[in-house]
Design a protein around this motif. Sequence first.
Motif, PDB file in Angstrom:
ATOM      1  N   CYS A   1     -12.876 -69.739  -1.524  1.00  0.00           N
ATOM      2  CA  CYS A   1     -12.196 -70.807  -0.775  1.00  0.00           C
ATOM      3  C   CYS A   1     -10.890 -70.306  -0.161  1.00  0.00           C
ATOM      4  N   LYS A   2     -10.129 -69.511  -0.934  1.00  0.00           N
ATOM      5  CA  LYS A   2      -8.877 -68.981  -0.401  1.00  0.00           C
ATOM      6  C   LYS A   2      -9.132 -68.066   0.796  1.00  0.00           C
ATOM      7  N   GLU A   3     -10.128 -67.197   0.669  1.00  0.00           N
ATOM      8  CA  GLU A   3     -10.429 -66.282   1.773  1.00  0.00           C
ATOM      9  C   GLU A   3     -10.946 -67.041   2.989  1.00  0.00           C
ATOM     10  N   THR A   4     -11.688 -68.114   2.755  1.00  0.00           N
ATOM     11  CA  THR A   4     -12.181 -68.925   3.877  1.00  0.00           C
ATOM     12  C   THR A   4     -11.014 -69.580   4.617  1.00  0.00           C
ATOM     13  N   ASP A   5     -10.079 -70.138   3.843  1.00  0.00           N
ATOM     14  CA  ASP A   5      -8.902 -70.742   4.470  1.00  0.00           C
ATOM     15  C   ASP A   5      -8.099 -69.696   5.244  1.00  0.00           C
ATOM     16  N   GLN A   6      -7.961 -68.511   4.651  1.00  0.00           N
ATOM     17  CA  GLN A   6      -7.219 -67.445   5.328  1.00  0.00           C
ATOM     18  C   GLN A   6      -7.937 -67.005   6.592  1.00  0.00           C
ATOM     19  N   ARG A   7      -9.266 -66.960   6.542  1.00  0.00           N
ATOM     20  CA  ARG A   7     -10.046 -66.547   7.713  1.00  0.00           C
ATOM     21  C   ARG A   7      -9.909 -67.564   8.834  1.00  0.00           C
ATOM     22  N   ILE A   8      -9.921 -68.859   8.476  1.00  0.00           N
ATOM     23  CA  ILE A   8      -9.766 -69.899   9.501  1.00  0.00           C
ATOM     24  C   ILE A   8      -8.408 -69.769  10.177  1.00  0.00           C
ATOM     25  N   ALA A   9      -7.375 -69.522   9.351  1.00  0.00           N
ATOM     26  CA  ALA A   9      -6.039 -69.357   9.929  1.00  0.00           C
ATOM     27  C   ALA A   9      -5.971 -68.131  10.834  1.00  0.00           C
ATOM     28  N   ASN A  10      -6.632 -67.027  10.415  1.00  0.00           N
ATOM     29  CA  ASN A  10      -6.650 -65.820  11.242  1.00  0.00           C
ATOM     30  C   ASN A  10      -7.421 -66.047  12.544  1.00  0.00           C
ATOM     31  N   ASP A  11      -8.544 -66.784  12.447  1.00  0.00           N
ATOM     32  CA  ASP A  11      -9.330 -67.077  13.655  1.00  0.00           C
ATOM     33  C   ASP A  11      -8.506 -67.891  14.647  1.00  0.00           C
ATOM     34  N   ARG A  12      -7.762 -68.854  14.124  1.00  0.00           N
ATOM     35  CA  ARG A  12      -6.943 -69.680  15.012  1.00  0.00           C
ATOM     36  C   ARG A  12      -5.860 -68.827  15.678  1.00  0.00           C
TER      37      ARG A  12
ATOM     38  N   LYS B   1     -14.844 -56.875  15.962  1.00  0.00           N
ATOM     39  CA  LYS B   1     -14.371 -56.255  14.724  1.00  0.00           C
ATOM     40  C   LYS B   1     -13.933 -57.321  13.716  1.00  0.00           C
ATOM     41  N   HIS B   2     -13.225 -58.347  14.217  1.00  0.00           N
ATOM     42  CA  HIS B   2     -12.776 -59.416  13.323  1.00  0.00           C
ATOM     43  C   HIS B   2     -13.970 -60.158  12.728  1.00  0.00           C
ATOM     44  N   ASN B   3     -14.981 -60.437  13.553  1.00  0.00           N
ATOM     45  CA  ASN B   3     -16.170 -61.137  13.055  1.00  0.00           C
ATOM     46  C   ASN B   3     -16.925 -60.288  12.036  1.00  0.00           C
TER      47      ASN B   3
END
Length: 318
Positions: free
Chosen positions: A189-200, A249-251
């Motif tokens: 869950c933490k990594e998912t939240d971090q990934r969403i923030a990075n995607d934004r 690369k990010h994906n």
Amino acid sequence: MLRDCHKQLIATNMADVSATFIKTCANLKENEGKQALAKHFKLEEKHIDNDVRNSVHVDFLYGNMVHAVEKGFKWHQVAAVVNFSEKLLQETIGKSLLDSVSIFKKISEELLSVLEERNFSVFSEFIFQTYMTHFSLYQLVFRHEQEVSAPCAEQTVEVPVPPLPLKDSKEESVWYYEETLGELEQRECKETDQRIANDRANFEETEQKKSDILKDLEEKESSFNKEVIGEMLRETFQKYTTLTVDSMKHNISSVMSDLELKLEKTSLPRPQQLGPPPRFELKPKILTPAQTKVGKELKEPKEEKRPRSRSAKSAKRR
């Protein structure tokens, strides 16, 4: 200090011990007998093993009592010896040795009438061999406060939590599996939240770069010619290619992180009590009516055309 110490000793309980009490006390074990004497003379406020003064006091009385019993004194005579020993100790604390001998002679007149001459001589000899011989040591103990060296430390004690009912208990393997799985899911869950923030953040950065490219094109619009347009196309293509590669690369990094977590969850040993793992459950495929019709046609074989016989062909010609 000497006067206070003497007053404190005089304040000790002066109730005479009885012959019955002495008989009971003498028949007890040494430790129990000393405790009985300490309780009678109110010396048990501090533990006699940790307090030197009380310990010496009780040993003095108990030793005189045992000596009288061993010498064959009658029980009322033994009681008189103990009472006299307590009085002698109280009267001689803080006095000199010469004064103490005088005090002994003065207060022993009544004791002589109780013990008679033989027993009085035996007891007097014992007193001078013990108490009077070590008089300075007794004075040192009873005249000076002793330094008490006792460890003192504070320690926090955590009370155990109330145990859960047996119906809510779990085996160790099940508990460990669920705890580990819960930690993995929290990390996911933490990594998912971090990934969403990075995607934004990446999306906003990409949009800003695109806006900069369009702005740059608008600035160069006045000087368009073949060479400028070609250079602009190459530069624009390079920038968009870079943005696309960075996005890929990010994906890929996100997908690899997801796969690593799923692999870690999959490789976690699952106890048999929990049954088969749910990770391989597949949803049934829903078919449309057209797909269902085609499927039926494929399943139902077509009828084969059989060749007609010669008689049927001749009948048809006729």
